[in-house]
Design an enzyme around this catalytic site. Sequence first.
Site, short mmCIF file in Angstrom:
data_model
loop_
_atom_site.label_atom_id
_atom_site.label_comp_id
_atom_site.label_asym_id
_atom_site.label_seq_id
_atom_site.Cartn_x
_atom_site.Cartn_y
_atom_site.Cartn_z
N ASP A 197 30.05 -5.98 27.42
CA ASP A 197 28.68 -5.52 26.97
C ASP A 197 28.49 -6.56 25.66
OD1 ASP A 197 26.88 -2.34 25.96
OD2 ASP A 197 26.28 -4.50 25.67
N HIS A 198 27.58 -7.27 26.12
CA HIS A 198 27.25 -8.40 25.17
C HIS A 198 26.67 -7.95 23.77
CE1 HIS A 198 27.02 -12.42 23.91
NE2 HIS A 198 26.68 -13.20 24.93
N ARG A 199 26.01 -6.66 23.69
CA ARG A 199 25.59 -6.35 22.49
C ARG A 199 26.69 -5.91 21.60
NH1 ARG A 199 22.19 -1.22 25.09
NH2 ARG A 199 24.25 -1.13 25.94
#
Length: 431
Positions: A403-405
Amino acid sequence: MATQVVMEALSPTMEEGRLVEWKKQEGETVAVGDVLAEVETDKAVMELVARVGGVLLRQTVAAGQTVPVSSPVALIGQPGETAPAAAGNGAGSSAGAAAAAKGAPQASQKPAPPAPPPSTAPAPAPPASGRIKASPLARKIAQEQGLDLRAVQGSGPEGRIVLRDLETARPARPAAAVPAPATARAPAPLRPVPPAPIPAPAPGEPFADVPLSQMRKSIARRLVQSIGPVPTFYLTTEVDMERVWEAREAMLAAASEAKVSFNDIIIKAVATTLRQHPACNAWWQEDRIRYWSEVHIGMAVAIEDGLITPVIRHADRKTLREIGAEARDLAAKARDRRLTAEEYTGATFSISNLGMLDIDEFTAVINPPEAGILAVGRIASRPVEHGGAVALRRRMRLTMSCDHRVIDGATGARFLQTLKGMLENPLAMVW
């Protein structure tokens, strides 16, 4: 009459700002251009400057608070003036808010007295040992352009050097007595950015919540808009499994009752690796990232009409034998639909293994709020370079969905690098 100071749009994409620190306190005299506060935007920490002169009557936003662009943060009035009861009662606040949000000078009811004509005498140079007064932005630009701030006369408050003072400045020339080294202007070599420190939980707490920075909020918002509800990227590596294969054969030969699978070994290796890379042992919580100090591994198990992920809690603290026994018990319960809610919720990271189904490589779907999942392929003999020659080696492919967040590319890559090293040298798991 008092004039409102508002949160300005300090970057083109800024929608809100977090007031990091007040540089002027209530009751202090303020001149046009003075730095009132430092503000964290979605790009960097920048300065909020005064658009009118006077006295800072009130700070309406506390340090650490986040407010939208154009929201009031302070009141500036004239000496002896009393701050109104409400922050929005100051005359000229509407005009001031609109002007400041666009970066234009604010207009007050009472015009500021004209600035005195500049003195024709040069300002005294600061002492060699004294601190040069300059804004952070001016210091940064001066360093990039090779300017000597000691040779720049500041036009800001109390002789402070601001950006406009650098426009006519010339690059610094080193003094004859102190020649600059030949490499002083050479570009610095690229170095890997170290991972951000992960705060430790309070005593007795199993996790630590870290409020999102403005930059992390911006990254999350933009990635969600471009990719989907969970902005996912994938990292794949291939692991030499010869030593794990030999270690498992030795364990089975030494204790026939101990049934240790390759999946058990992978669970143990992942759990141990997460202890070294807590940035991957995290949950996305919309307004914060939750970094776990406990490692709970979700183990994807296929059942008749779907998939469920029972959880091996505190997997990093358990032996391979304990993990193996618990994994078999949970899998049996999952297939019989006898899992309790506690047994299939609360994972901090998950593993999905399709190697037993003859799958070489695949990508797994992240199970929110977790920030990552590892997809495990089959162990297969492949011709690779080994010891200066081509040889058949047992290899396995791992693909991490991130999850790039929460997890950036380098963060996930470092995690996989450690995990690969651990599987290729199983003794690392017991050190």
